[in-house]
Design a protein around this motif. Structure first.
Motif, mmCIF file in Angstrom:
data_model
loop_
_atom_site.group_PDB
_atom_site.id
_atom_site.type_symbol
_atom_site.label_atom_id
_atom_site.label_comp_id
_atom_site.label_asym_id
_atom_site.label_seq_id
_atom_site.Cartn_x
_atom_site.Cartn_y
_atom_site.Cartn_z
ATOM 1 N N LEU A 66 0.826 -1.199 0.000
ATOM 2 C CA LEU A 66 0.000 0.000 0.000
ATOM 3 C C LEU A 66 0.864 1.253 0.000
ATOM 4 O O LEU A 66 0.410 2.308 -0.408
ATOM 5 N N GLY A 67 2.108 1.157 0.457
ATOM 6 C CA GLY A 67 3.086 2.232 0.320
ATOM 7 C C GLY A 67 2.981 3.370 1.305
ATOM 8 O O GLY A 67 3.470 4.464 1.036
ATOM 9 N N TYR A 68 2.376 3.137 2.456
ATOM 10 C CA TYR A 68 2.312 4.181 3.478
ATOM 11 C C TYR A 68 3.596 4.173 4.301
ATOM 12 O O TYR A 68 4.317 3.178 4.340
ATOM 13 N N ALA A 69 3.851 5.286 4.968
ATOM 14 C CA ALA A 69 5.054 5.385 5.794
ATOM 15 C C ALA A 69 4.860 4.646 7.114
ATOM 16 O O ALA A 69 3.774 4.651 7.691
ATOM 17 N N ASP A 70 5.919 4.025 7.572
ATOM 18 C CA ASP A 70 5.946 3.423 8.895
ATOM 19 C C ASP A 70 5.940 4.572 9.906
ATOM 20 O O ASP A 70 6.651 5.558 9.728
ATOM 21 N N LYS A 72 7.290 5.032 12.692
ATOM 22 C CA LYS A 72 8.582 5.333 13.319
ATOM 23 C C LYS A 72 9.701 5.558 12.317
ATOM 24 O O LYS A 72 10.822 5.864 12.700
ATOM 25 N N VAL A 73 9.407 5.392 11.014
ATOM 26 C CA VAL A 73 10.431 5.543 9.985
ATOM 27 C C VAL A 73 9.852 6.353 8.816
ATOM 28 O O VAL A 73 9.440 5.790 7.805
ATOM 29 N N PRO A 74 9.816 7.698 8.947
ATOM 30 C CA PRO A 74 9.209 8.524 7.899
ATOM 31 C C PRO A 74 9.826 8.316 6.513
ATOM 32 O O PRO A 74 9.135 8.429 5.504
ATOM 33 N N ASP A 75 11.123 7.988 6.443
ATOM 34 C CA ASP A 75 11.778 7.766 5.152
ATOM 35 C C ASP A 75 11.363 6.452 4.489
ATOM 36 O O ASP A 75 11.792 6.161 3.381
ATOM 37 N N SER A 76 10.524 5.688 5.148
ATOM 38 C CA SER A 76 10.078 4.415 4.577
ATOM 39 C C SER A 76 9.185 4.626 3.358
ATOM 40 O O SER A 76 9.080 3.743 2.515
ATOM 41 N N ALA A 77 8.554 5.794 3.270
ATOM 42 C CA ALA A 77 7.699 6.135 2.122
ATOM 43 C C ALA A 77 7.668 7.656 2.010
ATOM 44 O O ALA A 77 6.707 8.298 2.425
ATOM 45 N N PRO A 78 8.733 8.253 1.468
ATOM 46 C CA PRO A 78 8.831 9.715 1.397
ATOM 47 C C PRO A 78 7.618 10.344 0.712
ATOM 48 O O PRO A 78 7.158 9.880 -0.332
ATOM 49 N N GLY A 79 7.079 11.373 1.359
ATOM 50 C CA GLY A 79 5.942 12.094 0.803
ATOM 51 C C GLY A 79 4.600 11.426 1.027
ATOM 52 O O GLY A 79 3.573 11.962 0.628
ATOM 53 N N ARG A 80 4.583 10.272 1.649
ATOM 54 C CA ARG A 80 3.334 9.563 1.920
ATOM 55 C C ARG A 80 2.973 9.698 3.386
ATOM 56 O O ARG A 80 3.852 9.812 4.237
ATOM 57 N N PRO A 81 1.680 9.660 3.722
ATOM 58 C CA PRO A 81 1.293 9.743 5.128
ATOM 59 C C PRO A 81 1.696 8.482 5.892
ATOM 60 O O PRO A 81 1.870 7.411 5.301
ATOM 61 N N ARG A 82 1.825 8.624 7.194
ATOM 62 C CA ARG A 82 2.068 7.464 8.040
ATOM 63 C C ARG A 82 0.804 6.608 8.050
ATOM 64 O O ARG A 82 -0.313 7.132 8.022
ATOM 65 N N TRP A 83 0.965 5.306 8.087
ATOM 66 C CA TRP A 83 -0.158 4.373 8.070
ATOM 67 C C TRP A 83 -1.156 4.712 9.176
ATOM 68 O O TRP A 83 -2.369 4.678 8.966
ATOM 69 N N CYS A 84 -0.649 5.093 10.348
ATOM 70 C CA CYS A 84 -1.532 5.388 11.476
ATOM 71 C C CYS A 84 -2.304 6.700 11.292
ATOM 72 O O CYS A 84 -3.259 6.952 12.027
ATOM 73 N N PRO A 87 -6.747 8.313 6.712
ATOM 74 C CA PRO A 87 -8.179 8.243 7.026
ATOM 75 C C PRO A 87 -8.704 6.813 6.824
ATOM 76 O O PRO A 87 -8.327 6.131 5.870
ATOM 77 N N MET A 88 -9.553 6.380 7.727
ATOM 78 C CA MET A 88 -10.069 5.008 7.699
ATOM 79 C C MET A 88 -10.703 4.660 6.349
ATOM 80 O O MET A 88 -10.475 3.565 5.826
ATOM 81 N N ASP A 89 -11.465 5.587 5.766
ATOM 82 C CA ASP A 89 -12.103 5.305 4.475
ATOM 83 C C ASP A 89 -11.073 4.997 3.391
ATOM 84 O O ASP A 89 -11.277 4.107 2.569
ATOM 85 N N GLU A 90 -9.981 5.752 3.380
ATOM 86 C CA GLU A 90 -8.931 5.517 2.379
ATOM 87 C C GLU A 90 -8.279 4.153 2.595
ATOM 88 O O GLU A 90 -8.085 3.393 1.642
ATOM 89 N N ALA A 91 -7.939 3.857 3.844
ATOM 90 C CA ALA A 91 -7.292 2.575 4.155
ATOM 91 C C ALA A 91 -8.183 1.403 3.762
ATOM 92 O O ALA A 91 -7.722 0.444 3.129
ATOM 93 N N VAL A 92 -9.454 1.492 4.090
ATOM 94 C CA VAL A 92 -10.395 0.421 3.758
ATOM 95 C C VAL A 92 -10.526 0.288 2.246
ATOM 96 O O VAL A 92 -10.507 -0.822 1.703
ATOM 97 N N HIS A 93 -10.651 1.397 1.548
ATOM 98 C CA HIS A 93 -10.778 1.379 0.089
ATOM 99 C C HIS A 93 -9.568 0.689 -0.556
ATOM 100 O O HIS A 93 -9.729 -0.161 -1.443
ATOM 101 N N ARG A 94 -8.370 1.048 -0.115
ATOM 102 C CA ARG A 94 -7.158 0.451 -0.699
ATOM 103 C C ARG A 94 -7.079 -1.047 -0.415
ATOM 104 O O ARG A 94 -6.717 -1.834 -1.280
#
Length: 107
Positions: A66-70, A72-84, A87-94
């Motif tokens: 899904l490519g979200y940032a960890d 505790k590790v923002p560089d895990s997916a630069p420019g992407r929001p942290r998984w936590c 928004p729930m709707d986006e996470a569920v949709h993906r």
């Protein structure tokens, strides 16, 4: 009854091996179509390459990330929001999109 396909969902690369590697490998070896969805880390990172190697060994196909940032590790997916923070709707949709594409079933 026999499992004909298995889709497992994890938060981070390595979770698939540490938490369910034996189950994934067993089902793949029995001929079940097996795949893994991982919520965090970008497909362009070293962790993604390591995930791909692990999935090959486990017989679980190509990474589905899904490519979200960890958190505790923002560089895990630069420019992407942290998984936590997603928004729930986006996470569920993906995640539902991955389920619909793979179409796991148990018999």
């Amino acid at each position: 009854m026999e499992l004909s396909s298995l889709l497992a969902v994890f938060g981070h690369p390595d979770d698939e091996s540490l938490a369910a590697g034996g189950v994934l490998a067993q089902h793949a070896a029995a001929g079940a179509r097996t795949a893994v969805v991982t919520a965090t880390w970008a497909p362009t990172t070293q962790r993604a390459a390591e995930l791909a190697d692990a999935l090959r060994v486990l017989g679980a196909g190509e990474p589905r990330m899904l490519g979200y940032a960890d958190a505790k590790v923002p560089d895990s997916a630069p420019g992407r929001p942290r998984w936590c923070d997603v928004p729930m709707d986006e996470a569920v949709h993906r995640l539902v999109a991955e389920i619909r594409e793979f179409r796991p079933e148990a018999r």
